[in-house]
Design a protein around this motif. Structure first.
Motif, PDB file in Angstrom:
ATOM      1  N   PHE A 430       0.813  -1.211   0.000  1.00 35.52           N
ATOM      2  CA  PHE A 430       0.000   0.000   0.000  1.00 35.52           C
ATOM      3  C   PHE A 430       0.851   1.267   0.000  1.00 35.52           C
ATOM      4  O   PHE A 430       0.323   2.362  -0.182  1.00 35.52           O
ATOM      5  CB  PHE A 430      -0.953  -0.018   1.194  1.00 35.52           C
ATOM      6  N   SER A 431       2.152   1.130   0.175  1.00 34.23           N
ATOM      7  CA  SER A 431       3.035   2.290   0.068  1.00 34.23           C
ATOM      8  C   SER A 431       3.282   2.667  -1.388  1.00 34.23           C
ATOM      9  O   SER A 431       3.845   3.729  -1.668  1.00 34.23           O
ATOM     10  CB  SER A 431       4.372   1.991   0.759  1.00 34.23           C
ATOM     11  N   ARG A 432       2.871   1.802  -2.324  1.00 35.03           N
ATOM     12  CA  ARG A 432       3.051   2.068  -3.746  1.00 35.03           C
ATOM     13  C   ARG A 432       1.730   2.518  -4.363  1.00 35.03           C
ATOM     14  O   ARG A 432       0.665   2.058  -3.973  1.00 35.03           O
ATOM     15  CB  ARG A 432       3.555   0.814  -4.466  1.00 35.03           C
ATOM     16  N   ARG A 433       1.836   3.387  -5.340  1.00 38.18           N
ATOM     17  CA  ARG A 433       0.639   3.881  -6.011  1.00 38.18           C
ATOM     18  C   ARG A 433       0.375   3.053  -7.262  1.00 38.18           C
ATOM     19  O   ARG A 433       1.286   2.752  -8.036  1.00 38.18           O
ATOM     20  CB  ARG A 433       0.801   5.359  -6.386  1.00 38.18           C
ATOM     21  N   LEU A 434      -0.895   2.698  -7.462  1.00 43.16           N
ATOM     22  CA  LEU A 434      -1.288   1.913  -8.625  1.00 43.16           C
ATOM     23  C   LEU A 434      -1.485   2.825  -9.833  1.00 43.16           C
ATOM     24  O   LEU A 434      -1.534   4.052  -9.713  1.00 43.16           O
ATOM     25  CB  LEU A 434      -2.581   1.151  -8.327  1.00 43.16           C
ATOM     26  N   ARG A 435      -1.648   2.208 -11.008  1.00 44.11           N
ATOM     27  CA  ARG A 435      -1.912   3.000 -12.200  1.00 44.11           C
ATOM     28  C   ARG A 435      -3.293   3.637 -12.101  1.00 44.11           C
ATOM     29  O   ARG A 435      -4.191   3.145 -11.398  1.00 44.11           O
ATOM     30  CB  ARG A 435      -1.789   2.148 -13.458  1.00 44.11           C
ATOM     31  N   LYS A 436      -3.499   4.729 -12.829  1.00 43.23           N
ATOM     32  CA  LYS A 436      -4.685   5.566 -12.646  1.00 43.23           C
ATOM     33  C   LYS A 436      -5.983   4.821 -12.933  1.00 43.23           C
ATOM     34  O   LYS A 436      -7.031   5.130 -12.339  1.00 43.23           O
ATOM     35  CB  LYS A 436      -4.591   6.798 -13.544  1.00 43.23           C
ATOM     36  N   GLU A 437      -5.969   3.826 -13.839  1.00 41.89           N
ATOM     37  CA  GLU A 437      -7.202   3.111 -14.177  1.00 41.89           C
ATOM     38  C   GLU A 437      -7.782   2.348 -12.996  1.00 41.89           C
ATOM     39  O   GLU A 437      -8.955   1.953 -13.023  1.00 41.89           O
ATOM     40  CB  GLU A 437      -6.945   2.134 -15.335  1.00 41.89           C
ATOM     41  N   LEU A 438      -6.984   2.119 -11.955  1.00 44.32           N
ATOM     42  CA  LEU A 438      -7.440   1.339 -10.809  1.00 44.32           C
ATOM     43  C   LEU A 438      -7.990   2.210  -9.683  1.00 44.32           C
ATOM     44  O   LEU A 438      -8.253   1.714  -8.587  1.00 44.32           O
ATOM     45  CB  LEU A 438      -6.290   0.472 -10.287  1.00 44.32           C
TER      46      LEU A 438
END
Length: 446
Positions: A430-438
């Motif tokens: 959860f410290s990482r950001r997912l791609r915008k589509e998610l």
């Protein structure tokens, strides 16, 4: 379109027979008193290991044919061509290698444990194995010097034709899905990725024609949709449509992926989950459940467990559990190796008691070789290959012909493959950001 030819190479019936010495040395440990195992290697394929039961001349035991296969190799036409490379005979020139060890499997102080007893190899001629069963060995073979020890094994190849599908993009980008046969690509499905909010339990229901829709309240019985404090990913949904636009399968996240207290990861003790849905009687019906979590330890992998959901009970039947590398991805496989059968009819055979339901509002019916009910799944069922975190993933799906009786059968496995791929994202730290589509509403920002 016709399925792609595949060959299933199976190694089974392992047993090691060790002669009893006339005057056993007290300082030595006789191999039959220690566990034994073997390493099984086929060129261009991952190494596989299996335990080997032991026996001796004084107490002979016939190999137990009811035991699961020791190793299974799934070979496409291109795999067979690679194995035959360098040989003047098509399909020939490859060998199966087995190394037999006494002792326990694993490593000790960084070194491989086990003492090598000997090696054997079995020549394979896979020419024609795409259309007929081939038995390469069924009996005893010397291990090392003649008279020292003998290994019993059965090596056979069976036709295992499969339908092959390829996503044309990442599932969260709502791609098309193509059926593949050699160099031919034919579109067969489209995908629609969306978000289901807590207040919109009828989101999936609206994709079924309104006159046949009904409530989706059963979602709450399979997952927990309540708001939770802290970090979570929830509400993801993907619907598979045929080329006419009719929904034929769906994957819906019913248990949010939540970080365990004091960490940034989804734990095995509190996994997120998906329902794999099929249309039936004018509504969606649960067909399978996929749980996913992030494994701890040096592997740092994606843990997955898939179970079928019988219509008459809420308790699922577990078909597969595995771990994929979070870094490089891998193949999620449903292969019931303990129930391998050969019926000699190119993989399409079905027991006389099997019948698949016409389970869609626009059901394409029973073609006569779909396996139903759940206890009749056997042999290779399906595989889904996905990429690791941060990589562009276009999942590829293989489904055994004997498990596809209608369009909805194939679509359900495509939806399962999409859920496996999306779980790789849902289980990222959860410290990482997912791609915008998610993220919900990303299209409103752009």
């Amino acid at each position: 379109m016709d399925p792609c030819p595949f060959v299933r190479l199976t190694v089974s019936g392992l047993a090691l027979k060790v002669p009893v010495p006339a005057k056993p040395a007290h300082s030595a440990v006789h191999p039959i008193s220690t566990p034994c195992f073997c390493k099984i290697k086929l060129k261009h394929s991952p190494l596989q290991t299996a335990p080997v039961p032991t026996t001796d001349d004084a107490h002979p035991n016939h190999p137990d044919s009811s035991l699961p296969a020791a190793a299974v190799f799934h070979l496409s036409r291109s795999d067979i061509a690679r194995l035959a490379a360098g040989s003047i005979f098509p399909g020939a020139g490859c060998r199966l290698h087995l190394s037999i060890y006494s002792g326990r499997r694993g490593t000790t102080c960084g070194l491989s444990s086990g003492r090598l007893l000997g090696r054997v190899s079995v020549p394979l001629d896979l020419a024609g194995a795409e259309s007929r069963s081939c038995l390469f060995l069924n009996g005893w073979i010397d291990v090392g010097k003649p008279g020292a020890a003998q290994l019993h094994l059965t090596v056979k190849a069976d036709p295992d034709p499969r339908f092959v599908f390829q996503f044309d993009g990442e599932p969260e980008c709502s791609p098309q899905v193509f059926q593949i046969q050699g160099s031919i690509r034919q579109p067969v499905f489209t995908c629609k990725f969306s978000f289901r909010s807590t207040s919109d339990r009828n989101h999936l229901s609206r994709s079924i024609p309104a006159e046949t829709s009904c409530s989706m309240n059963w979602l709450s019985s399979f997952g927990n949709e309540r708001e939770r404090p802290g970090k979570e990913r929830k509400g993801w949904s993907l619907t598979v449509h045929d080329l006419s636009g009719s929904p034929v399968a769906a994957a819906s996240m019913v248990t949010p992926f939540v970080a365990s207290p004091g960490s940034d990861r989804v734990s095995r003790s509190n996994p997120g989950s998906w329902l794999i849905l099929r249309p039936g009687d004018g509504t969606w019906k649960p067909w399978g459940r996929l749980e996913a979590w992030r494994e701890r330890g040096p592997s740092d992998g994606l843990g997955l467990r898939f179970e079928l959901i019988p219509e008459s009970a809420g308790t699922g039947i577990v078909l597969a559990e595995s771990t994929l590398s979070s870094k490089s991805g891998g193949k999620f496989l449903i292969d019931l190796v303990g129930a391998v059968t050969s019926n000699g009819n190119n993989g399409r055979g079905t027991p006389a008691t099997a019948a698949s339901p016409a389970c869609s509002p626009r059901g394409s019916g029973d073609y006569g070789y779909s396996l139903w009910p759940f206890c009749l799944y056997r042999g290779f069922v399906m595989s889904a290959r996905v990429e690791g975190e941060g990589r562009c993933s276009r999942p590829s799906v293989e489904v055994s012909v004997q498990h596809v009786g209608c369009t909805e059968d194939a679509a359900a496995f495509v939806a399962l493959a999409a859920a496996v791929d999306l779980s790789m994202d849902a289980c990222q730290l959860f410290s990482r950001r997912l791609r915008k589509e998610l993220y919900p509403g990303h299209d409103l920002v752009n």
